[in-house]
Design an enzyme around this catalytic site. Structure first.
Site, PDB file in Angstrom:
ATOM      1  N   PRO A  79      -4.791 -11.165   7.734  1.00 43.68           N
ATOM      2  CA  PRO A  79      -5.504 -10.998   9.010  1.00 43.68           C
ATOM      3  C   PRO A  79      -5.721  -9.516   9.297  1.00 43.68           C
ATOM      4  O   PRO A  79      -4.892  -8.686   8.920  1.00 43.68           O
ATOM      5  CB  PRO A  79      -4.524 -11.597  10.030  1.00 43.68           C
ATOM      6  CG  PRO A  79      -3.190 -11.555   9.364  1.00 43.68           C
ATOM      7  CD  PRO A  79      -3.430 -11.685   7.890  1.00 43.68           C
ATOM      8  N   ASP A  80      -6.840  -9.192   9.928  1.00 41.94           N
ATOM      9  CA  ASP A  80      -7.085  -7.796  10.329  1.00 41.94           C
ATOM     10  C   ASP A  80      -6.509  -7.618  11.739  1.00 41.94           C
ATOM     11  O   ASP A  80      -7.069  -8.121  12.725  1.00 41.94           O
ATOM     12  CB  ASP A  80      -8.584  -7.478  10.288  1.00 41.94           C
ATOM     13  CG  ASP A  80      -8.827  -5.977  10.451  1.00 41.94           C
ATOM     14  OD1 ASP A  80      -8.203  -5.362  11.345  1.00 41.94           O
ATOM     15  OD2 ASP A  80      -9.636  -5.426   9.684  1.00 41.94           O
ATOM     16  N   ILE A  81      -5.408  -6.915  11.813  1.00 42.34           N
ATOM     17  CA  ILE A  81      -4.661  -6.797  13.078  1.00 42.34           C
ATOM     18  C   ILE A  81      -5.471  -6.016  14.106  1.00 42.34           C
ATOM     19  O   ILE A  81      -5.590  -6.409  15.270  1.00 42.34           O
ATOM     20  CB  ILE A  81      -3.295  -6.121  12.808  1.00 42.34           C
ATOM     21  CG1 ILE A  81      -2.513  -6.957  11.784  1.00 42.34           C
ATOM     22  CG2 ILE A  81      -2.506  -5.947  14.106  1.00 42.34           C
ATOM     23  CD1 ILE A  81      -1.332  -6.258  11.178  1.00 42.34           C
ATOM     24  N   ASN A 115       0.863  -1.175   0.000  1.00 42.37           N
ATOM     25  CA  ASN A 115       0.000   0.000   0.000  1.00 42.37           C
ATOM     26  C   ASN A 115       0.898   1.222   0.000  1.00 42.37           C
ATOM     27  O   ASN A 115       1.995   1.155   0.553  1.00 42.37           O
ATOM     28  CB  ASN A 115      -0.836   0.040   1.278  1.00 42.37           C
ATOM     29  CG  ASN A 115      -2.074  -0.821   1.192  1.00 42.37           C
ATOM     30  OD1 ASN A 115      -2.377  -1.373   0.140  1.00 42.37           O
ATOM     31  ND2 ASN A 115      -2.780  -0.927   2.284  1.00 42.37           N
ATOM     32  N   ASP A 162      -4.268  -5.642   2.162  1.00 44.08           N
ATOM     33  CA  ASP A 162      -5.442  -6.493   2.443  1.00 44.08           C
ATOM     34  C   ASP A 162      -5.242  -7.942   2.023  1.00 44.08           C
ATOM     35  O   ASP A 162      -5.920  -8.834   2.516  1.00 44.08           O
ATOM     36  CB  ASP A 162      -6.679  -5.911   1.736  1.00 44.08           C
ATOM     37  CG  ASP A 162      -7.082  -4.587   2.376  1.00 44.08           C
ATOM     38  OD1 ASP A 162      -7.040  -4.506   3.612  1.00 44.08           O
ATOM     39  OD2 ASP A 162      -7.403  -3.633   1.636  1.00 44.08           O
ATOM     40  N   LYS A 208     -16.516   1.588   9.437  1.00 43.20           N
ATOM     41  CA  LYS A 208     -15.349   0.819   9.927  1.00 43.20           C
ATOM     42  C   LYS A 208     -15.294   0.837  11.435  1.00 43.20           C
ATOM     43  O   LYS A 208     -14.980  -0.158  12.085  1.00 43.20           O
ATOM     44  CB  LYS A 208     -14.049   1.419   9.385  1.00 43.20           C
ATOM     45  CG  LYS A 208     -13.722   0.914   8.018  1.00 43.20           C
ATOM     46  CD  LYS A 208     -12.410   1.420   7.491  1.00 43.20           C
ATOM     47  CE  LYS A 208     -12.361   1.076   6.012  1.00 43.20           C
ATOM     48  NZ  LYS A 208     -11.264   1.703   5.326  1.00 43.20           N
ATOM     49  N   LYS A 236     -15.495  -2.617  13.519  1.00 44.76           N
ATOM     50  CA  LYS A 236     -14.355  -3.080  14.340  1.00 44.76           C
ATOM     51  C   LYS A 236     -14.555  -2.754  15.819  1.00 44.76           C
ATOM     52  O   LYS A 236     -13.675  -2.983  16.630  1.00 44.76           O
ATOM     53  CB  LYS A 236     -13.045  -2.461  13.815  1.00 44.76           C
ATOM     54  CG  LYS A 236     -12.753  -2.843  12.358  1.00 44.76           C
ATOM     55  CD  LYS A 236     -11.321  -2.585  11.909  1.00 44.76           C
ATOM     56  CE  LYS A 236     -11.207  -2.728  10.397  1.00 44.76           C
ATOM     57  NZ  LYS A 236      -9.852  -2.805   9.888  1.00 44.76           N
ATOM     58  N   LYS A 262      12.651 -15.716  -8.462  1.00 44.70           N
ATOM     59  CA  LYS A 262      11.997 -14.741  -9.334  1.00 44.70           C
ATOM     60  C   LYS A 262      11.181 -15.479 -10.424  1.00 44.70           C
ATOM     61  O   LYS A 262      11.715 -16.391 -11.063  1.00 44.70           O
ATOM     62  CB  LYS A 262      13.076 -13.862  -9.974  1.00 44.70           C
ATOM     63  CG  LYS A 262      12.531 -12.730 -10.788  1.00 44.70           C
ATOM     64  CD  LYS A 262      13.664 -11.852 -11.302  1.00 44.70           C
ATOM     65  CE  LYS A 262      13.129 -10.850 -12.297  1.00 44.70           C
ATOM     66  NZ  LYS A 262      14.203 -10.105 -12.952  1.00 44.70           N
TER      67      LYS A 262
END
Ligand code: C5P
Length: 401
Positions: free
Chosen positions: A308-310, A213, A282, A340, A344, A292
């Site tokens: 995983p969503d930390i 990102n 994500d 969000k 969460k 390579k």
């Protein structure tokens, strides 16, 4: 370069009075400016005999004021306006004569007048011959100033310009900068343990390619610095970024989201506040290759597995710390961020527009919590970080009182 100092954007008035130590004020001005402070210099007539105003002007990038009756200023009331426009006044060097003036509330030159007219902290760094320092009149004046709330920095003992040894040497420039930093330190998070994730994660596809990102890490690093300055013990778990972590933070370097989660799991015990600033990728490649992948003319299909969503993992812990999330959105900023926050189950989410803030030194933020929205108009990330830490500390206190 990201400026993580507490002095970033602080407006300081540096006053110079007559003394050999005035040469050290040039280095002091340089260090304060380097720390991000906006420095306005005011010199007494005697100070100008020791060092040129042009030197201070060049180092601070601002015209130097020397005269109560100066006409080349936009300020029609320089003695009042100059002291109103600053967060603190530092007199370095402060001569015995000037200390006597301050102690007696005299205002017969610009610097003395603006000290009298101030409504901000005043700090002085005395510099004088040891006998002038020891003289009961000077000591009496200093006691009076201290009881008036003026902070006295130093002096140090050592060899003097006159060849004598004793008390009266002005503190060195770096010690004075450290004192200015201490002045602005807050206690909002004193004794609290704060864990912060920052920067991007990088998910390898093969030996040279990967998914990431766009994230500079500036906001996370600024928050780590602001939390430290607010008295917290800080652990910074950071993905690959190119700036160095603030001194005194425990720094854990990671690359992928899985590594970031593992580091967070490792550090989470006893954490009071968790701030997830990282732009976690994500997805990661389901079958990352060690070597390579050779280029061909055929289409290549890449299978991705969600990461995983930390933040969700931490927020769902039975004994979860106070969790703060970030939402970088390209549209519908507030509604997306609020969704969000609810998903969460966060007490606070910080929303910012991608196009305004990614990689930039400044950002505009919207804080969303149970009380609604709070807007922080565009400012440097370090300044936003201080506002944010204050807000977090207030919400944390409310939750724990
Ligand atoms: O990516 P998203 O918009 O869901 O990010 C919202 C918040 O969740 C951010 O604070 C981010 O640091 C955190 N997050 C995380 N782990 C992920 C994805 C996001 O901690 N895998």
């Amino acid at each position: 370069m990201l400026d993580l100092s507490i002095l970033a954007s602080k407006r300081l008035l540096l006053g110079l009075t007559g003394g050999v130590a005035a040469y050290k004020a040039a280095e002091l001005a340089r260090l304060l400016v380097q720390d991000g402070a906006v420095v306005q210099t005011v010199m007494t007539e005697s100070a100008c005999r020791f060092i040129g105003a042009a030197t201070l002007q060049a180092l601070t990038g601002k015209p130097v004021f020397t005269d109560l009756w100066q006409t080349n200023t936009d300020s029609n009331m320089a003695h009042i306006n100059l002291s109103r426009e600053v967060d603190a006044i530092l007199i370095a060097p402060a001569s015995a004569d000037f200390i006597a003036k301050l102690a007696n509330g005299l205002a017969d030159d610009l610097l003395a007048a603006l000290c009298l007219a101030r409504d901000c902290p005043l700090l002085i760094a005395p510099a004088m011959n040891r006998q002038m320092w020891e003289n009961p009149a000077t000591q009496r004046n200093l006691t009076a100033l201290q009881s008036d709330g003026v902070k006295i920095l130093g002096p140090a003992s050592g060899e003097q310009a006159c060849g004598e040894f004793g008390m009266g040497r002005m503190l060195e420039a770096d010690a004075l900068v450290a004192a200015m930093r201490r002045l602005f330190r807050t206690k909002w998070l004193q004794g609290k343990r704060v864990l912060i994730t920052a920067g991007p994660t990088f998910e390898a596809i093969d030996a040279v390619r990967g998914i990431t990102n766009i994230s500079s890490g500036k906001m996370g690093y600024a928050l780590a610095s602001a939390a430290l300055e607010a008295g917290a013990a800080v652990t910074l778990v950071s993905g690959p970024v190119c700036h160095s972590p603030p001194m005194n933070a425990k720094n854990v370097k990671v690359v992928s989201a899985k590594e970031m989660l593992a580091a967070v799991k490792n550090e989470i015990t006893h954490v009071d506040i968790f701030i997830a600033v990282a732009a976690v990728a994500d997805f990661s490649a389901t079958m990352a290759k060690q070597q390579k992948i050779k280029k061909t003319n055929h289409p290549l299909t890449l299978t991705l597995t969600p990461n995983p969503d930390i933040l969700k993992f931490v927020a769902d812990l039975p004994d979860a710390p106070f969790c703060v999330g970030f939402a970088a959105e390209s549209e519908n900023l507030e509604s997306n961020a609020e969704d969000k926050r609810r998903n969460k189950k966060l007490p606070l989410i910080v929303a910012n527009l991608v196009q305004d803030s990614i990689g930039a030194d400044e950002s505009a933020l919207v804080l969303l919590d149970d009380d609604g929205k709070h807007f922080l108009p565009t400012a440097s990330k370090i300044s936003q970080a201080h506002h944010l830490i204050k807000h977090i500390a207030q919400l944390y206190k409310k939750q724990h009182d």
